[in-house]
Motif scaffolding. Structure first.
Motif, short mmCIF file in Angstrom:
data_model
loop_
_atom_site.label_atom_id
_atom_site.label_comp_id
_atom_site.label_asym_id
_atom_site.label_seq_id
_atom_site.Cartn_x
_atom_site.Cartn_y
_atom_site.Cartn_z
N GLY B 74 0.82 -1.21 0.00
CA GLY B 74 0.00 0.00 0.00
C GLY B 74 0.85 1.25 0.00
N ALA B 78 0.72 3.76 -3.10
CA ALA B 78 0.29 5.14 -2.86
C ALA B 78 1.38 6.13 -3.25
CB ALA B 78 -0.09 5.33 -1.40
N HIS B 103 -5.45 -4.90 6.87
CA HIS B 103 -4.68 -4.28 5.78
C HIS B 103 -5.39 -4.47 4.44
CE1 HIS B 103 -1.67 -3.74 8.76
NE2 HIS B 103 -1.27 -4.99 8.79
N VAL B 106 -8.36 -2.11 4.33
CA VAL B 106 -7.93 -0.71 4.18
C VAL B 106 -7.42 -0.45 2.75
CG1 VAL B 106 -6.19 0.98 4.92
CG2 VAL B 106 -7.48 -0.31 6.62
N HIS B 110 -9.13 2.25 0.38
CA HIS B 110 -8.40 3.38 -0.23
C HIS B 110 -8.29 3.25 -1.75
CE1 HIS B 110 -6.57 5.54 3.35
NE2 HIS B 110 -7.23 4.55 3.90
N PHE B 112 -6.07 1.58 -3.43
CA PHE B 112 -4.67 1.70 -3.89
C PHE B 112 -4.49 0.89 -5.18
CE2 PHE B 112 -3.44 2.18 0.79
CZ PHE B 112 -3.40 3.56 0.70
#
Lengths: 375, 424
Positions: B74, B78, B103, B106, B110, B112
């Motif tokens: 990530g 990112a 994880h 998330v 997000h 990613f």
């Protein structure tokens, strides 16, 4: 008489100086999970870093930071013990991968959640023992607003130059108390950059020369294969069991710091002729020690002061300095003198005295009392 | 250019019959179909049998902690420049996906830009075949056969719940490179759960059972779901880039100091009643007279309730120690503040205590001045009024500096100065 001519007096907290210094020194992203008393650093980061990531927890924080570091971007975070405890395995990973980053550890009263809004200096043993196998993280400590500037920059510089996670140790009062401060005292900070591998020959991610620091390439490379690993590995970065080459590489992680220790050794020694007593302190307690020193000298006492700014790896220089005094007083805001025990073992010699407190700042008068005692 | 992703696709470091080899070979095939070169791809792996693939890869490899590869990737995803052309692929096992479940949620949340390939062989193969949270009903493991009664977490459904842009569950038998191509082609987050049976433990504990049979009986359907979402690169998080050290921070000397030496003031009030602001105002006012100042706050973790205290030191000499154990003045504006300051009030014999008139006078050898603060200025401005009163009555700073400082304080835009000057 006041001394304000040609000064630029600002009313400022340490968090602001730390943030500005880190960015000027080369930090490119702040990854954080909020925690008292490190929240000011988080708030300022949101205004200053080129990139900011709000992580959902402290393990993710360190993992995201490591990801950024593998791209060649220097990450910074700020936390307190509960967050640091969650980060420890991942800090070990970053150390093994030799990926640079700065972890600002703002100490508060423990154990466990303790009292979040109360300062402390109780995490020295944790930081000293963070890395499995007895390896060390370069650990700097801030003793006043000037250090918020200078030691923060040194933390970033050291992380980048030595390719290692660095701990910047501080505490609640150091980062939150506002103080008048002369901005003209701020020295220029130069941006540090990773030493990057150049050439067409085969790149091995963990091959080193005399300086024991591997040349860096990011995982965005188009010419060379790049490997980072947390497992015991050879020069290529390939997982090994316990081959001689892999163990040599692991040993190098300590040798690397030992070789460069003098480059990141920072301390302040205020000495006079023929003093037989010396105070050793760090962090916010260094301020109480400085005040005690002035009062003692005003009263005609001969006393010296050593403010430790590089805490770990433990500098041999401190032993050399302290060895010449008949009485050594180590003032630190924890239960039983963590730095004292790390310096002198579980049973320090009788001339090594501790001034300790928990739940409140150590007062200059307590240090003065110990200096004046006959014990 | 040599577009092999595997050094030798026939010589992989897995047990005979392990589905992990199929994942590696199909991944290579899929990436080749898409025209990627080995150095275009960053593989992130962690602990478990799948993680030993690194040494067989010709791409960039990052090998991290058990269960953390998705978070590690990530950070890479990112931070990658938008036009990097790099593809981030995470290999993780069902053990790692269990440890690092947050994880996964998330990273999907997000969005990613990365693809996670879960090697789900439904048990912990590296450590002896213990059950994971992915062990389905009816699937035995060597160490805890009855554990399988609990059933498996349906990771694909879970990921849909957090808005994963692309998820699929596929069987890890044969050629599934096209399914991987579809996942790898997503601009944002994608996850593929590849179902396998561990030949060392799964087969022995479930003799004669086929993968298809396990999938059917477990209720874990082969399934795919796609959502249109925008992609998060680090630009999304870019903050400002201006120095934090602005001229606005500077407080220039405009007045002559009145005091010599050091004065310590404790302000004790309640959260949300302007105690910290009043303390900072006092310190800044002192700096207008060229004095040194510090302000140390103290409060509980609660934001809007409880005590709020501040210690201010002003001095004509540099200040080192910012604590204040024996204040010269204590400005107490609420019951919370009184209780906080009580230990020091009881101990002190030389302080001057300005106490709001609503509060009971404490026992102390110090001088207590009971005065109307809350009733005159209101609870939110009582602390500021106490500062005005301190300066006016005890002359520690000039009144001119006080009025100048107030005119520059943001409170002056909301509260007229007469609120304070008329009540001192």
């Amino acid at each position: 008489m006041t001394e304000t001519i040609n000064k630029q007096m600002a009313f400022i907290d340490g968090s602001r100086l730390i943030t500005e210094a880190c960015v000027r020194a080369g930090a490119e992203v702040f990854v954080g999970y909020p925690i008292t008393p490190a929240n000011l650093l988080y708030s300022y980061a949101n205004q200053r870093y080129p990139a900011m990531m709000a992580a959902p927890d402290e393990i993710t924080t360190l993992q995201w930071m490591t990801g950024y570091a593998s791209l060649g971007k220097l990450p910074v975070t700020a936390t307190s013990f509960p967050g640091y405890a969650l980060m420890i395995e991942s800090i070990n990973m970053a150390l093994m991968m030799e990926l640079p980053m700065v972890i600002i550890l703002v100490q508060r009263l423990g154990p466990a959640t303790g009292t979040a809004t109360n300062g402390a200096q109780g995490d020295l043993a944790v930081v000293h023992g963070s890395i499995s196998g007895g390896f060390q993280l370069p650990t700097f400590c801030i003793s006043n607003l000037q250090d918020c500037w200078e030691m923060s920059a040194k933390a970033v510089e050291t992380a980048i130059k030595l390719r290692t996670p660095v701990v910047l140790l501080t505490s609640k009062e150091m980062v939150m108390t506002q103080m008048s401060f002369d901005l003209t005292k701020l020295t220029e900070i130069k941006k540090s950059e990773l030493a990057v591998f150049e050439g067409d020959n085969l790149y091995k991610s963990y091959e080193t020369k005399e300086n024991l620091i591997p040349s860096f390439l990011p995982v965005t490379q188009n010419q060379h294969q790049v490997r980072f690993t947390a497992s015991t590995h050879n020069k290529e970065g390939i997982l090994q069991n316990t081959t001689p080459e892999a163990l040599d590489n692991t040993r190098r992680l300590k040798a690397k710091l030992d070789l460069h220790l003098d480059e990141f050794l920072f301390y302040e020694l205020d000495e006079t002729e023929s003093a037989e007593t010396i105070i050793l302190s760090f962090d916010i307690t260094a301020q109480a020690s400085r005040e005690a020193l002035h009062k003692l000298r005003d009263a005609g006492e001969k006393v010296d002061l050593l403010v430790a700014k590089t805490l770990f790896p433990m500098p041999d220089k401190y032993h050399q300095i302290l060895a010449s005094y008949k009485k050594v007083i180590i003032a630190e805001e924890n239960l039983d003198g963590q730095y004292r025990h790390l310096l002198y073992g579980s049973k320090p010699p009788s001339h090594i005295k501790g001034v300790n407190a928990i739940g409140r700042m150590i007062q200059p008068e307590e240090i003065i009392k110990e200096v004046n005692s006959n014990g | 250019m040599d577009n092999r992703f595997l050094i030798d696709s026939k010589d992989l470091p897995f047990c005979k019959g392990c589905g992990h080899a199929g994942v590696a070979q199909n991944t290579e095939k899929a990436l080749q179909k898409m025209g990627y070169n080995p150095l275009d791809v960053i593989f992130v792996t962690d602990i478990g049998c799948h993680g030993i693939i690194d040494k067989s890869l010709r791409s960039h490899t990052v090998h991290g902690l058990h269960g953390r590869s998705v978070a590690l990737a990530g950070g890479i995803a990112a931070g990658l420049p938008k036009d990097s052309g790099k593809k981030v692929v995470v290999f993780i096992g069902d053990g790692g996906a269990t440890i690092g479940m947050q994880h996964l949620l998330v990273a999907a949340h997000h969005n990613f830009p990365m693809t996670v390939v879960i090697h789900n062989n439904m048990l912990y193969g590296m450590t002896g075949g213990q059950p994971s949270e992915f062990t389905p009903c009816g699937f035995n493991t060597p160490t805890a056969p009855n554990r399988s009664a609990i059933g498996a977490i349906d990771m694909v459904r879970l990921m849909e719940g957090v808005g994963a842009a692309y998820v699929s569950r596929i069987s890890g038998i044969g050629d599934f490179s096209d399914e991987l191509v579809e996942a790898f082609s997503q601009p944002g987050f994608s996850l593929v759960e590849v179902m396998e049976i561990c030949p060392s433990y799964g087969v022995k504990s479930n003799p004669g059972m086929k993968l298809k049979q396990v999938i059917e009986s477990s209720g874990l359907q082969l399934h795919k779901n796609k959502l249109e979402r925008s992609v998060n690169h680090n630009e999304t998080y870019s903050g400002f880039n201006n120095s934090l050290l602005t001229d606005k921070l500077v407080v220039e000397k405009e007045f002559d100091p009145v005091i010599k030496g050091t004065v310590r003031i404790l302000l004790g009030g309640s959260a949300g009643e302007g105690t910290q602001s009043a303390a900072e105002f006092l310190a800044r006012t002192a700096m207008l007279s060229g004095l040194y100042a510090t302000k140390k706050g103290h409060y509980p973790v609660t934001v809007g309730v409880g005590f709020s205290a501040a210690e201010v030191i002003i001095s004509d000499k540099p200040i080192y120690y910012s604590g204040s154990t024996k204040p010269d003045y204590m400005l107490i504006t609420s019951q919370d503040g009184l209780e906080y300051a009580m230990p020091r009030i009881k101990k002190s014999d030389t302080s001057v205590i300005l106490l709001d008139s609503s509060l009971e006078t404490p026992e102390t050898a110090s001088t207590v001045i009971s005065t109307d603060l809350r009733s005159k200025a209101g609870s939110r401005n009582a602390a500021m009024l106490s500062v005005f009163k301190l300066i006016k009555d005890y002359g520690i700073l000039s009144e001119a500096s006080l009025l100048t400082a107030f005119s520059r304080n943001k409170l002056s835009t909301k509260v007229p100065v007469e609120t304070f000057t008329a009540n001192i």
